[in-house]
Enzyme design. Structure first.
Site, short mmCIF file in Angstrom:
data_model
loop_
_atom_site.label_atom_id
_atom_site.label_comp_id
_atom_site.label_asym_id
_atom_site.label_seq_id
_atom_site.Cartn_x
_atom_site.Cartn_y
_atom_site.Cartn_z
N SER A 48 0.85 -1.19 0.00
CA SER A 48 0.00 0.00 0.00
C SER A 48 0.90 1.25 0.00
CB SER A 48 -0.97 -0.06 1.18
OG SER A 48 -2.06 0.81 0.99
N ASP B 118 -8.98 -5.48 -5.64
CA ASP B 118 -8.18 -4.53 -4.87
C ASP B 118 -8.63 -3.09 -5.10
OD1 ASP B 118 -6.03 -3.38 -3.48
OD2 ASP B 118 -4.55 -4.69 -4.43
N HIS C 184 -7.17 -6.16 -1.14
CA HIS C 184 -5.96 -5.38 -0.82
C HIS C 184 -4.92 -6.16 -0.02
CE1 HIS C 184 -4.00 -1.52 -0.87
NE2 HIS C 184 -4.00 -1.36 0.43
#
Length: 298
Positions: free
Chosen positions: A110, A250, A277
């Protein structure tokens, strides 16, 4: 259950402390895998599953970035303090203090993805490999894709989100409930949420200083200092073997991750069909296979 750490503690960073955790033997002869967590303003907890790679022969280092978790909290610092350069300096310092700057792999997830990629742009001699997982290269591009994903939410959920964002009441239970609809689709599809992920999620809101300042109240309402940040123009500078990881569902959509695939020379891209994710939690067996294959190739 992740393996027990072989070492943990803090290292000095300027006048502060950075908390770290090591699994495995840093002197075993293989590069250490350093997990760079998301946020900004999250913690290492949701990435603890990576510690299992120590059983495959690669020592794993987790750490909490400044402002969160076991590292020094600084709730009084403003936007001018919380910068990308600060966290790049902290990462450099950690590598030096742990004695692994001459042999390591970065796993950036991320927000940790563009942070790790930014580190790799300087082509440090000791960096053996780079993994960019579920990560944007451009926050404007991220926001464009967030708008598209939000448009697919039920109308009543969209209305609730917009109403609270306009009123500035994003800290209410009603907004949180609407936010969870998005998170359950595009952040973590496992129900109930795994404890490691829940721990990091709660840590953000126990001290939201960094997250609120740099990001905003959640993943899709980005109004913080990073809202215009992009590293796309510099991705071509990366010369490190690179693995890209994304989930089919995602929030970091294929459009979000494509700049890495197009611009990082030789980048390999793996999409996890049953994940959003957090493929390391959502598809752990395949995740381990992909990671071990990449690490062996270095």
């Amino acid at each position: 259950m992740s393996p027990d750490p072989s070492d943990k503690g803090t290292v000095p960073f300027r006048e502060y402390r950075t908390w770290y955790r090591v699994t495995g033997d840093l002197k075993a002869g293989r590069p250490a895998l350093v997990a760079v967590h998301g946020g900004p303003g999250s913690t290492h907890d949701y990435l603890l599953a990576l510690a299992a790679l120590a059983d495959e022969g690669w020592p794993v280092v987790h750490y909490d970035q400044l402002g969160n978790g076991g590292s020094t909290h600084l709730p009084g610092e403003g936007a001018d303090f919380w910068t990308v350069d600060l966290f790049l300096a902290e990462l450099d310092n950690l590598l030096d203090r742990l004695g692994i700057a001459d042999d390591y792999v970065l796993f950036g997830q991320s927000w940790g993805g563009p942070l790790a990629a930014s580190h790799a742009m300087n082509n440090p001699a000791g960096l053996r490999g780079l993994v960019v997982a579920n990560a944007p290269a451009s926050m404007p591009l991220w926001l464009s894709e967030m708008a598209a994903l939000r448009a697919e939410l039920p109308p009543e959920v969209q209305a609730s989100l917009l109403r609270h964002e306009a009123a500035g009441t994003t800290d209410t239970d009603e907004y949180y409930a609407a936010m969870r609809v998005f998170y359950d689709r595009h952040v973590c599809r496992i129900q109930p949420w795994p404890q490691d992920f829940l721990s990091s999620f709660m840590e953000i809101y126990n001290d939201p200083t960094v997250y609120y300042t740099m990001n905003g109240p959640n993943e899709f309402h980005v109004i913080g200092t990073l809202r215009d940040w992009s590293i796309i123009d510099d991705l071509h500078r990366i010369r490190t073997p690179t693995l890209l990881i994304g989930g089919r569902h995602d929030e970091a959509t294929p459009t979000v991750m494509r700049p890495y695939a197009d611009l990082v020379p030789g980048a390999r891209w793996e999409i996890f069909e049953e994940s959003s994710h957090l493929p390391h939690l959502e598809e752990p067996e395949r995740f381990t296979e992909v990671m071990v294959d990449f690490l062996k190739s270095l």
